[in-house]
Design an enzyme around this catalytic site. Sequence first.
Site, short mmCIF file in Angstrom:
data_model
loop_
_atom_site.label_atom_id
_atom_site.label_comp_id
_atom_site.label_asym_id
_atom_site.label_seq_id
_atom_site.Cartn_x
_atom_site.Cartn_y
_atom_site.Cartn_z
N LEU A 36 -12.47 12.52 -43.52
CA LEU A 36 -12.30 11.21 -43.49
C LEU A 36 -11.83 10.35 -44.73
O LEU A 36 -12.86 10.99 -45.71
CB LEU A 36 -13.34 10.52 -42.88
CG LEU A 36 -13.44 10.86 -41.42
CD1 LEU A 36 -14.74 9.59 -40.91
CD2 LEU A 36 -12.52 10.81 -40.81
N HIS A 37 -11.04 9.87 -45.17
CA HIS A 37 -10.48 9.35 -46.38
C HIS A 37 -10.48 7.61 -46.17
O HIS A 37 -10.70 7.12 -44.86
CB HIS A 37 -9.29 9.55 -46.84
CG HIS A 37 -8.10 9.73 -45.83
ND1 HIS A 37 -7.57 8.67 -45.28
CD2 HIS A 37 -7.46 10.65 -45.28
CE1 HIS A 37 -6.65 9.12 -44.48
NE2 HIS A 37 -6.68 10.31 -44.29
N ASP A 38 -9.85 7.24 -47.23
CA ASP A 38 -10.02 5.44 -47.07
C ASP A 38 -9.02 5.06 -45.84
O ASP A 38 -9.24 3.99 -45.31
CB ASP A 38 -9.56 4.99 -48.21
CG ASP A 38 -10.59 5.02 -49.35
OD1 ASP A 38 -11.71 5.16 -49.01
OD2 ASP A 38 -10.42 4.93 -50.61
N GLY A 39 -8.10 5.75 -45.55
CA GLY A 39 -7.08 5.37 -44.51
C GLY A 39 -7.77 5.46 -42.94
O GLY A 39 -7.94 4.68 -42.41
N HIS A 40 -8.72 6.53 -42.84
CA HIS A 40 -9.50 6.45 -41.71
C HIS A 40 -10.37 5.40 -41.61
O HIS A 40 -10.66 4.59 -40.48
CB HIS A 40 -10.29 7.73 -41.65
CG HIS A 40 -9.38 9.12 -41.48
ND1 HIS A 40 -9.31 9.99 -42.35
CD2 HIS A 40 -8.58 9.52 -40.41
CE1 HIS A 40 -8.53 11.00 -41.90
NE2 HIS A 40 -7.98 10.38 -40.86
N ARG A 154 -0.41 3.93 -37.98
CA ARG A 154 1.27 3.79 -38.00
C ARG A 154 1.85 4.83 -38.69
O ARG A 154 3.02 5.16 -38.52
CB ARG A 154 1.76 2.34 -38.34
CG ARG A 154 1.53 1.26 -37.45
CD ARG A 154 2.45 0.13 -37.92
NE ARG A 154 2.06 -0.88 -37.01
CZ ARG A 154 2.55 -1.46 -35.92
NH1 ARG A 154 3.63 -0.42 -35.43
NH2 ARG A 154 2.32 -2.36 -35.18
N GLN A 159 3.48 9.93 -32.98
CA GLN A 159 2.29 9.97 -32.24
C GLN A 159 1.87 8.72 -31.79
O GLN A 159 1.52 8.71 -30.50
CB GLN A 159 1.19 10.65 -33.24
CG GLN A 159 -0.02 10.66 -32.70
CD GLN A 159 -1.13 11.07 -33.45
OE1 GLN A 159 -1.22 12.35 -33.64
NE2 GLN A 159 -1.99 10.30 -34.26
N ARG A 193 -4.34 15.82 -45.87
CA ARG A 193 -3.39 16.85 -46.53
C ARG A 193 -3.34 16.61 -48.07
O ARG A 193 -2.78 17.54 -48.71
CB ARG A 193 -2.34 17.20 -45.96
CG ARG A 193 -2.63 17.71 -44.45
CD ARG A 193 -1.25 18.34 -43.77
NE ARG A 193 -1.69 19.27 -42.71
CZ ARG A 193 -1.51 18.73 -41.39
NH1 ARG A 193 -1.24 17.46 -41.00
NH2 ARG A 193 -1.96 19.51 -40.44
#
Length: 286
Positions: A36-40, A154, A159, A193
């Site tokens: 998990l990163h800040d986007g998650h 988004r 997906q 990634r």
Amino acid sequence: MTAPATAQLITTKAELRARRAALTGPVVVVMTMGALHDGHVALVRRAREVAGDEGAVVVTDFVNPLQFGPHEDFDAYPRDLAADVARVAGLADILFAPAVEEMYPVLPPLVSVAVGRLGTVLEGEFRPGHFAGVATVVTKLLQLVRPDVAVFGRKDAQQLALVQRLVADLDIPCRIEPVAIQREPEGLARSSRNVYLSATGREQALALSRTVRAVEAAAPSASGILAALASEAGAPGLTWNYAAAVDPATFEPIDESYRGEVLVVLAARVEGTRLLDSTVAEATEA
């Protein structure tokens, strides 16, 4: 309910079902493959807002083998469950992190979810079988969590479109809540990634976000959007898989005569790492 200081870690389907049965109020799920990163975290924060004080947030943390091809990075995909639990502290009520054997007692499963044309173009063309794997695991997780709302980013635009069609076509009673792409300070779309990239690779990867900005600046001209897609075609260090402007309802490519909402989807490899980006624009003139 107020999220606990530490999310409850659950690793079995039986325990998840039992815990889910005890939940009251709206349940919101965020599906991840961990690392998990800040986007998650932005997705989990939005889930917390949607759930409110009376609801619960479930984060799933599962690297799904069905959506990896034979030469992709399943074994090397970053995993750090302890860090993931810490990342969602105070935001999520439950973190569901099953083993592969728990999710798939038989692998490959004897029954899976088939996808139509939407799952075979663009990303589906370059990763055969990927979206069938996504559709299968999303369906399983929706059945297990039984959420009222599922939050998706988004960045993985195809997906997101597939999941929206999945719940509509299979009559799954769950609302899909899209969240805007989260970016690094320099513009790179956040991704698990990104850790594979060197400093040089990160600089080269900015061609994707530059293309996004060029497309957004070119709107509302359909021809301008198409020209902007070609603006980084020769960017050093990138191997483009596709840079496409499509009708978001059909995923058919647009031309200069198209009018309406345009979905722009990008995929390229940098230092062997495959990166995605996307944006939405409106075409109202040639």
